[in-house]
Design a protein around this motif. Structure first.
Motif, PDB file in Angstrom:
ATOM      1  N   LEU A   1       0.834  -1.212   0.000  1.00  0.00           N
ATOM      2  CA  LEU A   1       0.000   0.000   0.000  1.00  0.00           C
ATOM      3  C   LEU A   1       0.866   1.259   0.000  1.00  0.00           C
ATOM      4  O   LEU A   1       0.461   2.289  -0.518  1.00  0.00           O
ATOM      5  CB  LEU A   1      -0.877   0.015   1.260  1.00  0.00           C
ATOM      6  N   VAL A   2       2.063   1.145   0.583  1.00  0.00           N
ATOM      7  CA  VAL A   2       2.911   2.325   0.691  1.00  0.00           C
ATOM      8  C   VAL A   2       3.252   2.867  -0.687  1.00  0.00           C
ATOM      9  O   VAL A   2       3.263   4.081  -0.913  1.00  0.00           O
ATOM     10  CB  VAL A   2       4.198   1.957   1.457  1.00  0.00           C
ATOM     11  N   ILE A   3       3.516   1.966  -1.618  1.00  0.00           N
ATOM     12  CA  ILE A   3       3.993   2.401  -2.925  1.00  0.00           C
ATOM     13  C   ILE A   3       2.841   2.551  -3.918  1.00  0.00           C
ATOM     14  O   ILE A   3       2.968   3.241  -4.931  1.00  0.00           O
ATOM     15  CB  ILE A   3       5.057   1.407  -3.449  1.00  0.00           C
ATOM     16  N   ALA A   4       1.676   1.960  -3.577  1.00  0.00           N
ATOM     17  CA  ALA A   4       0.566   1.937  -4.526  1.00  0.00           C
ATOM     18  C   ALA A   4       0.116   3.324  -5.000  1.00  0.00           C
ATOM     19  O   ALA A   4      -0.130   3.504  -6.192  1.00  0.00           O
ATOM     20  CB  ALA A   4      -0.610   1.178  -3.914  1.00  0.00           C
ATOM     21  N   PRO A   5       0.018   4.341  -4.107  1.00  0.00           N
ATOM     22  CA  PRO A   5      -0.443   5.647  -4.585  1.00  0.00           C
ATOM     23  C   PRO A   5       0.473   6.268  -5.620  1.00  0.00           C
ATOM     24  O   PRO A   5       0.077   7.193  -6.321  1.00  0.00           O
ATOM     25  CB  PRO A   5      -0.478   6.503  -3.312  1.00  0.00           C
ATOM     26  N   VAL A   6       1.709   5.788  -5.724  1.00  0.00           N
ATOM     27  CA  VAL A   6       2.614   6.309  -6.746  1.00  0.00           C
ATOM     28  C   VAL A   6       2.617   5.392  -7.965  1.00  0.00           C
ATOM     29  O   VAL A   6       2.568   5.854  -9.104  1.00  0.00           O
ATOM     30  CB  VAL A   6       4.036   6.450  -6.169  1.00  0.00           C
ATOM     31  N   ALA A   7       2.657   4.095  -7.703  1.00  0.00           N
ATOM     32  CA  ALA A   7       2.791   3.146  -8.812  1.00  0.00           C
ATOM     33  C   ALA A   7       1.550   3.117  -9.689  1.00  0.00           C
ATOM     34  O   ALA A   7       1.661   3.059 -10.919  1.00  0.00           O
ATOM     35  CB  ALA A   7       3.069   1.752  -8.255  1.00  0.00           C
ATOM     36  N   LEU A   8       0.372   3.198  -9.054  1.00  0.00           N
ATOM     37  CA  LEU A   8      -0.857   3.058  -9.832  1.00  0.00           C
ATOM     38  C   LEU A   8      -1.057   4.190 -10.842  1.00  0.00           C
ATOM     39  O   LEU A   8      -1.251   3.924 -12.034  1.00  0.00           O
ATOM     40  CB  LEU A   8      -2.046   2.930  -8.874  1.00  0.00           C
ATOM     41  N   PRO A   9      -1.000   5.474 -10.426  1.00  0.00           N
ATOM     42  CA  PRO A   9      -1.159   6.514 -11.445  1.00  0.00           C
ATOM     43  C   PRO A   9      -0.027   6.537 -12.465  1.00  0.00           C
ATOM     44  O   PRO A   9      -0.250   6.906 -13.622  1.00  0.00           O
ATOM     45  CB  PRO A   9      -1.204   7.818 -10.636  1.00  0.00           C
ATOM     46  N   LEU A  10       1.162   6.118 -12.055  1.00  0.00           N
ATOM     47  CA  LEU A  10       2.272   6.069 -13.013  1.00  0.00           C
ATOM     48  C   LEU A  10       1.967   5.057 -14.107  1.00  0.00           C
ATOM     49  O   LEU A  10       2.101   5.345 -15.304  1.00  0.00           O
ATOM     50  CB  LEU A  10       3.556   5.694 -12.276  1.00  0.00           C
ATOM     51  N   ALA A  11       1.509   3.861 -13.684  1.00  0.00           N
ATOM     52  CA  ALA A  11       1.140   2.845 -14.670  1.00  0.00           C
ATOM     53  C   ALA A  11      -0.023   3.327 -15.521  1.00  0.00           C
ATOM     54  O   ALA A  11      -0.053   3.120 -16.743  1.00  0.00           O
ATOM     55  CB  ALA A  11       0.775   1.540 -13.948  1.00  0.00           C
ATOM     56  N   GLY A  12      -0.984   4.002 -14.870  1.00  0.00           N
ATOM     57  CA  GLY A  12      -2.127   4.517 -15.617  1.00  0.00           C
ATOM     58  C   GLY A  12      -1.719   5.537 -16.649  1.00  0.00           C
ATOM     59  O   GLY A  12      -2.238   5.556 -17.773  1.00  0.00           O
ATOM     60  N   GLY A  13      -0.767   6.390 -16.290  1.00  0.00           N
ATOM     61  CA  GLY A  13      -0.280   7.390 -17.242  1.00  0.00           C
ATOM     62  C   GLY A  13       0.354   6.729 -18.445  1.00  0.00           C
ATOM     63  O   GLY A  13       0.123   7.133 -19.598  1.00  0.00           O
ATOM     64  N   ALA A  14       1.134   5.684 -18.194  1.00  0.00           N
ATOM     65  CA  ALA A  14       1.757   4.968 -19.308  1.00  0.00           C
ATOM     66  C   ALA A  14       0.693   4.324 -20.191  1.00  0.00           C
ATOM     67  O   ALA A  14       0.782   4.373 -21.427  1.00  0.00           O
ATOM     68  CB  ALA A  14       2.702   3.902 -18.760  1.00  0.00           C
ATOM     69  N   LEU A  15      -0.328   3.752 -19.548  1.00  0.00           N
ATOM     70  CA  LEU A  15      -1.401   3.103 -20.302  1.00  0.00           C
ATOM     71  C   LEU A  15      -2.146   4.119 -21.166  1.00  0.00           C
ATOM     72  O   LEU A  15      -2.480   3.851 -22.326  1.00  0.00           O
ATOM     73  CB  LEU A  15      -2.357   2.449 -19.306  1.00  0.00           C
ATOM     74  N   CYS A  16      -2.371   5.303 -20.613  1.00  0.00           N
ATOM     75  CA  CYS A  16      -3.062   6.343 -21.380  1.00  0.00           C
ATOM     76  C   CYS A  16      -2.213   6.774 -22.575  1.00  0.00           C
ATOM     77  O   CYS A  16      -2.745   7.156 -23.616  1.00  0.00           O
ATOM     78  CB  CYS A  16      -3.367   7.548 -20.504  1.00  0.00           C
ATOM     79  N   LEU A  17      -0.905   6.723 -22.420  1.00  0.00           N
ATOM     80  CA  LEU A  17      -0.037   7.077 -23.531  1.00  0.00           C
ATOM     81  C   LEU A  17      -0.168   6.040 -24.647  1.00  0.00           C
ATOM     82  O   LEU A  17      -0.181   6.373 -25.831  1.00  0.00           O
ATOM     83  CB  LEU A  17       1.410   7.160 -23.037  1.00  0.00           C
ATOM     84  N   VAL A  18      -0.288   4.775 -24.224  1.00  0.00           N
ATOM     85  CA  VAL A  18      -0.456   3.711 -25.219  1.00  0.00           C
ATOM     86  C   VAL A  18      -1.784   3.893 -25.958  1.00  0.00           C
ATOM     87  O   VAL A  18      -1.866   3.706 -27.169  1.00  0.00           O
ATOM     88  CB  VAL A  18      -0.406   2.336 -24.520  1.00  0.00           C
TER      89      VAL A  18
END
Lengths: 125, 509
Positions: B12-29
């Protein structure tokens, strides 16, 4: 050696601040890039300058032998270089585009976001 | 080295950073699939709210949590360390990010989607969450840069003349601020030889009194005050915040300045308590002057978006007063005020967008007759106006009470007077908007466009305002929960022992 680098950092800061105080965006940007380099040198100096071996553990030893150079400032500088370089590239293109659109590189004449003339709103309310 | 595998809940500690980062990459795709990006972003932000709520609950019950990168033990590893202050602000960020994503689905056209609005948006959330959760001061700099880069992209999306003009000023000044921050980090590293915040807090206690810590403190203060738009380093904010799309301005106004306030809290109060006491008079004056600049600036504006920029600055002044006093009550007031300000400023910018939708402009010259055109929207605006002015029963009231009480207790009653007086001036500024734009009969200049605002669109822009207004109302009526969280956050800042112990293990190194 520290003294020389400290003086160099001082000269860099001086020139950077002089350029940033200018009204022309290109001069400001040159100031920004010099400032970035000044900071990198500063971190390098702050990490101590030593004549020492690279921080690599030999295969036959459990830990490093003798005094080793501090790799952390270099890692920090590398990060800072990447970031400041990319931001500089962005700002350079931004100011070129602003020059094309606004027809000036003088920040005092860029008044689109903050127009000088103002009308007072209706007072009867 | 940490060898045992992490429990699932620790991620959970890293999730608030990892999730939007992955989402941003997905939106780029999915760059060419605008509608899909919009839905995906709302989904990700909704998930992020849940994760952050879980993180907040865990931290509130079990104390601070850490995650060490690469499984190296601190202070050698880069750590993410979450205490209740970081978790609270990250949760608020996620809530604002979610309503912003809902608003954006109606506000952002296909061109801006194609140019990566959603990628930048999610990266901005990543940067803000990272700044709130990191436990490493150099990484705080990196997260500042991440959100700065994302904010550049959002600010100039569309490429209008005013945007380019505002972005030049915003960009150069913010880059300077982060560079000052980097200088201070470099010097601090040279002094204590560590970048881990908990380790810095320990090392500084044992530092010799001759150490040149004052210069470093001032550099930190300049950098963060510039980020937070404190007087006299506030000029980039009114130049830039009214130029981008309304959802961008709203999220900026909510989040970015508060990252500066958070950094001030973390670095000044927790890491540099001795220098914080030395500088408290300066911070107090800066805070009071910032409040006055914000209030008078707001009164002088005739454009609602520009007016709101100054209201943001006024709020920063209030928080700085709390930081300057530095008692537990004052710091808790600052934390509460920061949460309130994130919510209410975002909502007010959304409301300015609503005014533009209905009346065709957010200028007080032409916007008029809004109450008759849309009473529901007018009622919501009134809630927000009350909240931002600090009037009960909304969320702005309690932090002001806490700050005023703390100022009186700390023998700086004049600062309490300044808080109340600027609160009055803000009320007048908001009342001007209400009278001219909402209460006044529609003038000839105002093309009321009720017919254009169709049903589904209306819920997409009014919904976010309603959600935020509801939260603001609940926080105003039932402030105990957030008040105790703010107090716990302030306590942890003043006595970082449990934070240090969590990061570095029993008894430090």
């Amino acid at each position: 050696m520290e003294t020389v680098l400290a003086l160099l950092v001082g000269v860099f800061f001086m020139s950077a601040i002089y350029l940033i105080l200018s009204r022309r965006t290109v001069r400001i940007l040159i100031g920004v890039v010099i400032l970035g380099n000044a900071v990198n040198l500063l971190i390098f100096t702050a990490g101590r300058l030593t004549v020492a071996v690279p921080p690599v553990i030999p295969t036959d030893l459990p830990t490093v032998a003798g005094t080793v150079a501090n790799p952390l400032p270099q890692a920090l500088i590398l990060t800072a270089i990447v970031i400041s370089f990319s931001l500089f590239a962005f700002l350079l293109i931004l100011s070129y585009r602003a020059f094309q659109e606004l027809g000036t590189d003088d920040v005092d004449e860029m008044r689109d976001a903050e127009p000088a003339e103002r009308r007072l709103p209706p007072m009867e309310y | 080295m940490i060898v045992e595998p992490l429990a699932a809940v620790d991620w959970l500690v890293i999730a608030p950073v990892a999730l939007p980062l992955a989402g941003g990459a997905l939106c780029l795709v999915l760059r060419s699939r605008g509608a899909l990006q919009a839905k995906l972003t709302i989904l990700i932000m909704g998930l992020l709210v849940l994760l952050n709520a879980g993180l907040f609950g865990k931290v509130a019950t079990d104390g601070p949590m850490i995650m060490a990168m690469g499984n190296w033990l601190p202070p050698f590893a880069i750590v993410f360390a979450v205490d209740i202050l970081g978790a609270l602000l990250a949760l608020t960020t996620a809530v604002v990010g979610l309503v912003g994503a809902i608003y954006a689905s109606a506000d952002i056209d296909i061109g801006r989607r194609r140019f990566g609005f959603y990628t930048f948006y999610l990266l901005l959330i990543t940067g803000v969450s990272g700044a709130f959760l990191t436990g490493d001061i150099f990484n705080l700099y990196v997260w500042f840069e991440v959100l700065l880069i994302a904010s550049f992209g959002l600010l100039i999306l569309g490429g209008e003349r005013a945007q380019l003009d505002g972005a030049v000023k915003y960009g150069v000044l913010n880059l300077l601020a982060t560079t000052f921050f980097l200088i201070a980090v470099g010097l601090l590293y040279g002094l204590v030889g560590t970048l881990n915040m908990a380790d810095i807090a320990l090392s500084l206690q044992t530092l010799s009194p001759e150490a040149p810590i004052a210069a470093i403190t001032v550099l930190f203060f300049v950098a963060f005050a510039m980020k937070a738009a404190a007087f006299p380093l506030n000029f980039w904010l009114p130049a830039a915040y009214h130029t981008p799309r309304i959802v961008v301005a709203a999220v900026f106004a909510g989040l970015l300045t508060k990252v500066g306030v958070y950094a001030l809290l973390r670095v000044f109060v927790m890491l540099l308590p001795a220098s914080h006491v030395d500088l408290s008079t300066v911070i107090l004056w800066v805070g009071v002057l910032t409040m006055f600049v914000g209030a008078f600036g707001a009164l002088a504006q005739t454009e609602v978006r520009r007016l709101l920029g100054f209201v943001v600055i006024g709020g920063i002044g209030n928080m700085l007063v709390g930081i300057a006093i530095g008692s537990e009550g004052a710091l808790a007031g600052t934390v509460f005020y920061a949460v309130h300000s994130i919510l209410v400023m975002t909502a007010l910018y959304f409301a300015a967008g609503g005014m533009e939708r209905i009346a065709g402009s957010s200028s007080l010259h032409s916007a008029s007759g809004l109450y008759r055109a849309d009473p529901m929207f007018a009622a919501l605006f009134l809630v927000l106006a009350f909240a931002v002015s600090g009037l009960p029963p909304f969320s702005g009231f309690w932090p002001k009470v806490m700050l005023v009480r703390a100022s009186v207790a700390a023998d700086v009653g004049w600062a309490a007077g300044a808080i109340l007086f600027t609160g009055l001036l803000t009320t007048i500024a908001m009342a001007r908007i209400w009278l001219l734009a909402f209460w006044r009969e529609a003038t000839q200049e105002a093309p009321i466009r009720v017919a254009n605002v169709d049903g589904d669109n209306r819920s997409a822009w009014l919904g976010p305002i309603a959600i935020l207004a509801a939260i603001i109302f609940v926080l105003g009526v039932l402030p105990e929960g957030i008040m105790s969280a703010s107090l716990a956050g302030a306590e942890a800042l003043l006595d970082p022992a449990s934070y240090v112990e969590t990061v570095l293990g029993e008894g430090g190194r």
